[in-house]
Structures are given as C-alpha cells and as structure tokens.
Scaffold this active site. Structure first.
Site, PDB file in Angstrom:
ATOM      1  N   HIS A  90      76.694  44.684  36.413  1.00 53.46           N
ATOM      2  CA  HIS A  90      78.040  44.158  36.130  1.00 53.46           C
ATOM      3  C   HIS A  90      78.870  45.063  35.239  1.00 53.46           C
ATOM      4  O   HIS A  90      80.013  44.756  34.936  1.00 53.46           O
ATOM      5  CB  HIS A  90      77.966  42.764  35.505  1.00 53.46           C
ATOM      6  CG  HIS A  90      77.367  42.758  34.126  1.00 53.46           C
ATOM      7  ND1 HIS A  90      76.014  42.699  33.910  1.00 53.46           N
ATOM      8  CD2 HIS A  90      77.934  42.823  32.905  1.00 53.46           C
ATOM      9  CE1 HIS A  90      75.777  42.729  32.620  1.00 53.46           C
ATOM     10  NE2 HIS A  90      76.928  42.807  31.975  1.00 53.46           N
TER      11      HIS A  90
HETATM   12  C1  UD1 Z   1      81.421  40.139  29.988  1.00 50.94           C
HETATM   13  C2  UD1 Z   1      81.306  40.999  28.736  1.00 50.94           C
HETATM   14  C3  UD1 Z   1      80.096  41.926  28.875  1.00 50.94           C
HETATM   15  C4  UD1 Z   1      78.841  41.138  29.181  1.00 50.94           C
HETATM   16  C5  UD1 Z   1      79.067  40.268  30.401  1.00 50.94           C
HETATM   17  C6  UD1 Z   1      77.870  39.399  30.608  1.00 50.94           C
HETATM   18  C7  UD1 Z   1      83.366  41.679  27.587  1.00 50.94           C
HETATM   19  C8  UD1 Z   1      84.324  42.776  27.396  1.00 50.94           C
HETATM   20  N1  UD1 Z   1      82.473  41.859  28.580  1.00 50.94           N
HETATM   21  O1  UD1 Z   1      81.688  41.005  31.084  1.00 50.94           O
HETATM   22  O2  UD1 Z   1      79.902  42.616  27.651  1.00 50.94           O
HETATM   23  O3  UD1 Z   1      77.778  42.027  29.401  1.00 50.94           O
HETATM   24  O4  UD1 Z   1      80.208  39.434  30.179  1.00 50.94           O
HETATM   25  O5  UD1 Z   1      77.832  38.787  31.846  1.00 50.94           O
HETATM   26  O6  UD1 Z   1      83.397  40.698  26.883  1.00 50.94           O
HETATM   27  N2  UD1 Z   1      84.331  35.691  36.406  1.00 50.94           N
HETATM   28  C9  UD1 Z   1      84.166  34.599  37.201  1.00 50.94           C
HETATM   29  N3  UD1 Z   1      83.553  33.501  36.665  1.00 50.94           N
HETATM   30  C10 UD1 Z   1      83.126  33.441  35.391  1.00 50.94           C
HETATM   31  C11 UD1 Z   1      83.323  34.558  34.575  1.00 50.94           C
HETATM   32  C12 UD1 Z   1      83.919  35.686  35.095  1.00 50.94           C
HETATM   33  O7  UD1 Z   1      84.535  34.595  38.383  1.00 50.94           O
HETATM   34  O8  UD1 Z   1      82.572  32.403  34.968  1.00 50.94           O
HETATM   35  C13 UD1 Z   1      84.948  36.911  36.993  1.00 50.94           C
HETATM   36  C14 UD1 Z   1      86.451  36.990  36.783  1.00 50.94           C
HETATM   37  O9  UD1 Z   1      87.029  37.549  37.928  1.00 50.94           O
HETATM   38  C15 UD1 Z   1      86.588  37.981  35.630  1.00 50.94           C
HETATM   39  C16 UD1 Z   1      85.389  38.902  35.838  1.00 50.94           C
HETATM   40  O10 UD1 Z   1      84.365  38.062  36.369  1.00 50.94           O
HETATM   41  O11 UD1 Z   1      87.802  38.674  35.643  1.00 50.94           O
HETATM   42  C17 UD1 Z   1      84.912  39.552  34.570  1.00 50.94           C
HETATM   43  O12 UD1 Z   1      84.664  38.593  33.531  1.00 50.94           O
HETATM   44  P1  UD1 Z   1      84.774  39.018  31.974  1.00 50.94           P
HETATM   45  O13 UD1 Z   1      84.262  37.935  31.115  1.00 50.94           O
HETATM   46  O14 UD1 Z   1      86.138  39.545  31.692  1.00 50.94           O
HETATM   47  O15 UD1 Z   1      83.845  40.268  31.881  1.00 50.94           O
HETATM   48  P2  UD1 Z   1      82.368  40.455  32.393  1.00 50.94           P
HETATM   49  O16 UD1 Z   1      82.333  41.573  33.360  1.00 50.94           O
HETATM   50  O17 UD1 Z   1      81.808  39.146  32.794  1.00 50.94           O
HETATM   51  N1  UDP Z   2      70.419  36.211  33.600  1.00 52.23           N
HETATM   52  C1  UDP Z   2      70.310  34.969  34.230  1.00 52.23           C
HETATM   53  N2  UDP Z   2      70.617  34.895  35.565  1.00 52.23           N
HETATM   54  C2  UDP Z   2      71.018  35.976  36.287  1.00 52.23           C
HETATM   55  C3  UDP Z   2      71.141  37.225  35.624  1.00 52.23           C
HETATM   56  C4  UDP Z   2      70.841  37.308  34.273  1.00 52.23           C
HETATM   57  O1  UDP Z   2      69.922  33.983  33.606  1.00 52.23           O
HETATM   58  O2  UDP Z   2      71.273  35.837  37.501  1.00 52.23           O
HETATM   59  C5  UDP Z   2      70.141  36.285  32.144  1.00 52.23           C
HETATM   60  C6  UDP Z   2      69.151  37.326  31.691  1.00 52.23           C
HETATM   61  O3  UDP Z   2      67.829  36.843  31.733  1.00 52.23           O
HETATM   62  C7  UDP Z   2      69.602  37.570  30.249  1.00 52.23           C
HETATM   63  C8  UDP Z   2      71.109  37.397  30.324  1.00 52.23           C
HETATM   64  O4  UDP Z   2      71.358  36.669  31.525  1.00 52.23           O
HETATM   65  O5  UDP Z   2      69.068  36.553  29.391  1.00 52.23           O
HETATM   66  C9  UDP Z   2      71.794  38.722  30.354  1.00 52.23           C
HETATM   67  O6  UDP Z   2      73.150  38.529  30.577  1.00 52.23           O
HETATM   68  P1  UDP Z   2      74.092  39.620  31.238  1.00 52.23           P
HETATM   69  O7  UDP Z   2      73.295  40.593  31.998  1.00 52.23           O
HETATM   70  O8  UDP Z   2      75.175  38.865  31.943  1.00 52.23           O
HETATM   71  O9  UDP Z   2      74.793  40.285  29.955  1.00 52.23           O
HETATM   72  P2  UDP Z   2      74.393  41.496  28.997  1.00 52.23           P
HETATM   73  O10 UDP Z   2      73.044  41.236  28.451  1.00 52.23           O
HETATM   74  O11 UDP Z   2      74.503  42.749  29.779  1.00 52.23           O
HETATM   75  O12 UDP Z   2      75.460  41.468  27.952  1.00 52.23           O
END
Ligand code: UD1
Ligand code: UDP
Length: 373
Positions: A206
């Site tokens: 992601h």
């Molecule tokens: C965010 C965090 C990242 C973290 C990740 C974990 C920031 C800058 N980034 O990235 O550090 O590793 O979460 O998963 O805070 N969206 C949905 N449904 C949701 C949430 C998001 O559809 O419930 C989609 C939306 O189109 C959104 C995109 O995902 O624009 C990105 O979501 P966002 O929270 O901005 O950043 P992440 O890539 O999820």
């Molecule tokens: N995770 C989950 N389901 C998934 C993918 C990840 O429960 O389909 C969990 C994973 O075990 C870990 C957390 O989500 O506990 C990590 O989150 P993510 O990768 O979104 O964020 P990051 O750690 O990169 O900030």
C-alpha cells in the site's frame, strides 16, 4: 485522577491502541477516552478490528474520511481541538506515524496538553515517505517517547532528545499479536481459501512509492506472477492499491494472473493465521515486518529502506526494493535457504502497554498475569 485521551485512526493504529486502552481501563485513578479520527472507515479497515481485538466503541468519532494530506491533517485538527477543550485531558496518547497521529499531537501541544508518542524514534531517513515526516514532527513535540527497538533510542539521542523523556518499553503491536495468537490459530481461513500451511505466499502492498506509480506497481505484479508459477500468492488488497489498479489500468492484467489471488482486506485473526503459516511474505507494511519477525516467517520487504532495522538484524526480514529481478532473486534465495529469526527483539514480550501506562500514570498497574489470577 488523571484523564487520558487515546487516539486511533488508521488500520495499524487499532492493533497498537488496543492493549493500551485495555491496561488504562484497569488502572485505578485513570479516566480514559478513545477517539477515532475516521481516517480509515471501511468495515474491513476499521470496525472489524474493534470487534476482533475487543476494543471498546470509540467515545468520539471525528469521521474525517479520505482527503489530501493537508486537508485530512487539517480536518482532524479542526475536529479534535473542541474535543480536547471539552475533555481537558492530562495526556493525549498517539501511536505510530499516520496523518491522524501528527494532527492530534499538533492540537494537543498547542493547547499545552502533554503528549505520549508510542512507537517513537523510528526513522527510515527517507523524507519522501509521508510517514517519516509524521514521525519526526510528532517526536519533536511529544513529552514522553515510547520506543520499540534500539535504533529508536539511537535516533532520538542523535536528535538531541533528553534521555529522561525516552523509554524503551517494547512493542504494543506485538502485545496484540501474542494476545491473539491462540484465537487466530482457530481461524478457518485456510479452508475458505483452499490452502494448506506452508504452500503459499502472502503479499500486502500500500505504500504510495509502490502502488501510485504505474511502472513500479506493474513491475511488482510481474514479480508476483512469476512467484505464482511456484506457489499461489494471496493478495489481500488495501483500498489504495485496489483503487490504483483501476485508475492505472492494471485491473485486467491482475485478473488474468491465475495464481495471484486478490482478496478483500482480511480481519486481524484471519490475517495472522495466513501470515503465520505462509512460506513467504512479500510486503511494504511496517507492522507486517515486525509481526513476521515474531511468527518466524521469511519476509521480503519491497522497499529500499526500513525504519525497523531490528527486523533485519534479529528477524527474518530482508529489503529487496521494488525491482522485479531483485524480488525474484531474493525469493529464490529464501526458497533454497529460509532464514530464521535469531530471537525476539528485547521487550517484545506482550507487556509493552503495561510499561507505558505505568510510566504515564506514575502508578503500578496490575500485569496481565495478576489480572488473570
Ligand atoms: C495510511 C497511512 C499509512 C499507513 C496506512 C495503513 C498516512 C499518510 N498514511 O495510508 O502510513 O501505513 O494507512 O493502512 O497516514 N480508503 C478506502 N477506505 C478506507 C480507507 C482508505 O477506500 O477505509 C482509500 C481512499 O481512496 C483513500 C486511500 O484509500 O484515499 C488512502 O487512504 P489514506 O488513509 O489516505 O492512506 P493509506 O494509503 O491508507
Ligand atoms: N493486516 C490485517 N489484514 C490485512 C492486512 C494487514 O489485519 O489484510 C494487519 C497486519 O497484521 C498488521 C497491520 O494490519 O497488524 C498492518 O497495517 P498496514 O499494513 O495497513 O499498515 P502499516 O503497518 O504499514 O502502517
């Protein structure tokens, strides 16, 4: 009596905040509130974790949703400020490195409320990562910094932070993993997906650097397709990456790869089971690098750097970058000789939240062992 507001907003925050909320709840003389910023909001990115990790329903949901970095950070700040003014907490506890972490810390510091940052001191030294900016700024304005691994202590010391404010307490994400391991073992995800232990790869992606650029994302998909010739690849896909497959015109290509199986994001227990029994994990997640260290599964991190170097020195993690050839070479190497973790990093023992709460409240809290007696 002290009052603490705990903040969470995005998927990895839920695993980190769960044990802290739990320990605060059983600590005498502490009143705690849970604020969800709403940064993540899909059922499979949010509610499912509250249910599975037994996190109480948030007292307040700021419902910010998805916006640009500036707009999301600003909106969290605008909505969190009145909560702090109303609640007047002694502490705001923020975890990790997402936009919600920094936004709530900024609100607290301007109101003169003390901030505890859990998972402080991690540095990728890559300022192109939004999380690195969030880490550096949050640490700078926090009063107490709770660190997971030795690199965090070194980084904060180098940045001139007073040792008195820095505490090496272990890893709350691993508190959650250890607490959930037995329940995860009961998951029927293998039957649901028709898999047997040790016979598949698991991929999660992601990071904007991997999934926002068409050529990079396509190259990684090529590598996953090649690995698929050897074993099926399960790919629980993050909403950012799913959206990008569509907008970058890669959806049809992925759907034609028979051994790359796109599935919805998984709940924590199913994911933990699938990860624990995978032959190899390919990821760009921060948390997954740490979790594979504990479940002792080879992890290829599709990044050029990591802010969690202990997962390389003591765990099974290896950096490959996103070049398909480098990913495949690393994959071949671990098929020949799978690495195994040396030993769990110091204090990744399931008791980090207890240490944090004891320091924050100046109380001695009951340990899990004492509570279960
Ligand atoms: C965010 C965090 C990242 C973290 C990740 C974990 C920031 C800058 N980034 O990235 O550090 O590793 O979460 O998963 O805070 N969206 C949905 N449904 C949701 C949430 C998001 O559809 O419930 C989609 C939306 O189109 C959104 C995109 O995902 O624009 C990105 O979501 P966002 O929270 O901005 O950043 P992440 O890539 O999820
Ligand atoms: N995770 C989950 N389901 C998934 C993918 C990840 O429960 O389909 C969990 C994973 O075990 C870990 C957390 O989500 O506990 C990590 O989150 P993510 O990768 O979104 O964020 P990051 O750690 O990169 O900030």
């Amino acid at each position: 009596m002290s009052k603490v507001i705990c903040v969470c907003g995005a998927r990895p925050n839920f695993m980190k905040i769960a044990p802290i909320v739990k320990v605060l709840g059983r600590t005498d003389g502490v009143e705690s509130r849970l604020v969800h910023t709403g940064q993540h909001y899909d059922e499979r990115m949010s509610d499912l974790f509250f249910e599975q990790l037994h996190i109480p329903k948030p007292d307040i949901n700021l419902d910010v949703g998805s916006l640009s970095h500036a707009a999301q950070t600003a909106e969290v700040m605008k909505r969190f400020e009145p909560v702090c003014l109303e609640e007047r907490p002694d502490w705001v506890v923020v975890v990790g490195d997402v936009n919600s972490t920094l936004a709530c810390a900024l609100v607290a510091v301007k109101l003169g409320i003390r901030i505890a940052h859990v998972e402080a001191g991690l540095r990728s030294f890559d300022r192109a990562m939004p999380e690195e900016i969030n880490r550096v700024l949050t640490d700078t304005i926090s009063d107490q910094l709770f660190v997971t691994e030795p690199s965090g202590l070194d980084n904060l010391r180098r940045e001139g932070v007073d040792d008195d404010r820095v505490h090496h307490v272990g890893n709350v994400m691993i508190d959650t993993l250890l607490a959930c391991r037995e329940r995860a073992a009961q998951s029927d995800i293998h039957q649901q997906l028709g898999l047997s232990a040790g016979s598949y790869a698991l991929a999660t992606l992601h990071r904007p650097s991997n999934v926002d650029d068409r050529a990079t994302f396509a190259g990684i998909l090529d590598a996953l397709e090649a690995i698929g010739q050897d074993m099926p690849v399960m790919f629980p896909i993050h909403p950012r990456s799913r959206n990008n497959l569509e907008s970058l015109g890669l959806r049809e290509r992925v759907e034609s790869m028979t051994n790359l199986r796109l599935i919805d994001p998984l709940g924590y227990l199913d994911f933990l089971k699938l990860m624990s029994d995978a032959a190899v994990v390919l990821t760009d997640s921060g948390g997954v690098q740490e979790e594979t260290t504990i479940v002792n599964v080879p992890c290829l991190t599709l990044r050029e750097n990591t802010e969690r170097p202990v997962t390389i020195t003591q765990g099974t993690n290896q950096l490959t970058g996103s070049d398909p050839k480098a990913i495949l070479n690393a994959y071949q190497d671990i098929r020949q000789l799978p690495p195994s973790a040396a030993s769990p990093p110091h204090l990744w023992d399931g008791h980090a939240a207890e240490r944090i709460v004891a320091i924050l409240t100046g109380t001695t809290c009951r340990t899990t062992a004492e509570v279960s007696k």
